[in-house]
Design a protein around this motif. Structure first.
Motif, mmCIF file in Angstrom:
data_model
loop_
_atom_site.group_PDB
_atom_site.id
_atom_site.type_symbol
_atom_site.label_atom_id
_atom_site.label_comp_id
_atom_site.label_asym_id
_atom_site.label_seq_id
_atom_site.Cartn_x
_atom_site.Cartn_y
_atom_site.Cartn_z
ATOM 1 N N UNK A 133 -17.965 22.048 -1.719
ATOM 2 C CA UNK A 133 -17.187 22.917 -2.610
ATOM 3 C C UNK A 133 -16.693 22.121 -3.807
ATOM 4 N N UNK A 134 -16.672 22.787 -4.962
ATOM 5 C CA UNK A 134 -16.209 22.140 -6.189
ATOM 6 C C UNK A 134 -15.350 23.118 -6.981
ATOM 7 N N UNK A 135 -14.258 22.622 -7.531
ATOM 8 C CA UNK A 135 -13.373 23.431 -8.367
ATOM 9 C C UNK A 135 -14.054 23.724 -9.710
ATOM 10 N N UNK A 136 -14.003 24.976 -10.172
ATOM 11 C CA UNK A 136 -14.553 25.275 -11.500
ATOM 12 C C UNK A 136 -13.506 25.027 -12.579
ATOM 13 N N UNK A 137 -12.247 25.011 -12.192
ATOM 14 C CA UNK A 137 -11.177 24.659 -13.122
ATOM 15 C C UNK A 137 -10.730 23.247 -12.754
ATOM 16 N N UNK A 138 -10.922 22.299 -13.664
ATOM 17 C CA UNK A 138 -10.693 20.887 -13.347
ATOM 18 C C UNK A 138 -9.318 20.611 -12.747
ATOM 19 N N UNK A 139 -9.343 19.964 -11.599
ATOM 20 C CA UNK A 139 -8.095 19.667 -10.888
ATOM 21 C C UNK A 139 -7.163 18.759 -11.672
ATOM 22 N N UNK A 140 -7.742 17.887 -12.511
ATOM 23 C CA UNK A 140 -6.883 16.982 -13.279
ATOM 24 C C UNK A 140 -6.052 17.725 -14.326
ATOM 25 N N UNK A 141 -6.371 19.002 -14.551
ATOM 26 C CA UNK A 141 -5.611 19.832 -15.495
ATOM 27 C C UNK A 141 -4.845 20.939 -14.766
ATOM 28 N N UNK A 196 -13.319 27.926 -6.250
ATOM 29 C CA UNK A 196 -14.276 26.864 -5.963
ATOM 30 C C UNK A 196 -15.630 27.502 -5.694
ATOM 31 N N UNK A 197 -16.660 26.741 -5.925
ATOM 32 C CA UNK A 197 -18.025 27.199 -5.658
ATOM 33 C C UNK A 197 -18.741 26.118 -4.867
ATOM 34 N N UNK A 198 -19.758 26.540 -4.152
ATOM 35 C CA UNK A 198 -20.599 25.591 -3.435
ATOM 36 C C UNK A 198 -21.767 25.215 -4.342
ATOM 37 N N UNK A 199 -21.949 23.920 -4.541
ATOM 38 C CA UNK A 199 -23.047 23.414 -5.361
ATOM 39 C C UNK A 199 -23.778 22.317 -4.608
ATOM 40 N N UNK A 200 -25.092 22.348 -4.704
ATOM 41 C CA UNK A 200 -25.871 21.242 -4.162
ATOM 42 C C UNK A 200 -25.483 19.985 -4.945
ATOM 43 N N UNK A 201 -25.564 18.844 -4.290
ATOM 44 C CA UNK A 201 -25.133 17.592 -4.913
ATOM 45 C C UNK A 201 -25.860 17.323 -6.237
ATOM 46 N N UNK A 202 -27.156 17.586 -6.281
ATOM 47 C CA UNK A 202 -27.921 17.333 -7.512
ATOM 48 C C UNK A 202 -27.427 18.208 -8.658
ATOM 49 N N UNK A 203 -27.136 19.481 -8.380
ATOM 50 C CA UNK A 203 -26.636 20.390 -9.415
ATOM 51 C C UNK A 203 -25.261 19.910 -9.881
ATOM 52 N N UNK A 256 -20.704 14.240 -23.041
ATOM 53 C CA UNK A 256 -19.967 15.282 -23.773
ATOM 54 C C UNK A 256 -20.152 16.687 -23.199
ATOM 55 N N UNK A 257 -21.273 16.942 -22.533
ATOM 56 C CA UNK A 257 -21.512 18.260 -21.948
ATOM 57 C C UNK A 257 -21.058 18.374 -20.509
ATOM 58 N N UNK A 258 -20.374 17.351 -20.002
ATOM 59 C CA UNK A 258 -19.900 17.381 -18.621
ATOM 60 C C UNK A 258 -19.004 18.593 -18.415
ATOM 61 N N UNK A 259 -19.131 19.238 -17.273
ATOM 62 C CA UNK A 259 -18.417 20.487 -17.006
ATOM 63 C C UNK A 259 -16.929 20.390 -17.344
ATOM 64 N N UNK A 260 -16.223 19.420 -16.798
ATOM 65 C CA UNK A 260 -14.770 19.347 -16.999
ATOM 66 C C UNK A 260 -14.407 19.223 -18.478
ATOM 67 N N UNK A 261 -15.117 18.370 -19.197
ATOM 68 C CA UNK A 261 -14.846 18.189 -20.637
ATOM 69 C C UNK A 261 -15.171 19.462 -21.399
ATOM 70 N N UNK A 262 -16.333 20.039 -21.109
ATOM 71 C CA UNK A 262 -16.800 21.214 -21.836
ATOM 72 C C UNK A 262 -15.868 22.406 -21.603
ATOM 73 N N UNK A 263 -15.483 22.657 -20.344
ATOM 74 C CA UNK A 263 -14.669 23.843 -20.057
ATOM 75 C C UNK A 263 -13.277 23.697 -20.663
ATOM 76 N N UNK A 312 -15.041 30.545 -3.447
ATOM 77 C CA UNK A 312 -14.569 30.277 -2.101
ATOM 78 C C UNK A 312 -13.314 29.419 -2.231
ATOM 79 N N UNK A 313 -12.463 29.483 -1.246
ATOM 80 C CA UNK A 313 -11.237 28.681 -1.276
ATOM 81 C C UNK A 313 -11.582 27.221 -1.046
#
Length: 154
Positions: A53-61, A80-87, A104-111, A149-150
């Protein structure tokens, strides 16, 4: 001969410490490099576990999101969403996991860039619904499944 026994004994002890195959299974399969390389794993090691599971809204924010209404039943841990490790590595490093969050296109920076630009353009704090709309648009662009997902909370 006794030195070989000690080495073999040390190898067996080490193998058991790393959850190698049980003694009876090793004896039945024989002594080969392939068998020595086998080990007991859980679902994840066997490739059967659910994707992490991975947070779509960066936890550091987290505080930034909390100020905009993401608290309690609507905190960022609910998104949170489930993502394969490669994705997951691809959206954080653009296909090069070594870049990690520096790309620069990293999810956390971009969002966060998208949300901060939208907030600046609006001239006020974004609402939860506006944030969710922007996040959803970017999830589609990054081919992230829209199945929340939680996740683990702090």
């Amino acid at each position: 001969m006794s030195a070989a026994v000690r080495i073999h004994g040390g190898r067996v002890m080490m193998a058991q410490a790393h959850q190698d195959l049980p003694e009876g299974v090793r004896e039945a399969l024989g002594d080969s490099p392939e068998v020595r390389g086998m080990k007991v794993t859980g679902k994840a090691g066997a490739g059967m576990a659910d994707a992490p599971k991975h947070h779509v809204m960066p936890q550091e924010h987290r505080e930034w999101f909390e100020l905009r209404g993401f608290k309690g039943d609507m905190d960022i841990d609910q998104f949170c969403v489930r993502l394969e490790q490669a994705h997951h590595e691809a959206i954080h490093g653009g296909g090069n996991w070594k870049l990690g969050r520096t790309w620069p296109g990293a999810w956390n920076r971009m969002i966060m860039d998208a949300l901060l630009k939208a907030e600046k353009s609006a001239g006020q704090m974004l609402t939860r619904n506006t944030i969710l709309r922007i996040v959803a648009e970017n999830m589609r662009f990054y081919s992230i499944p829209m199945k929340f997902t939680k996740g683990r909370s702090r």
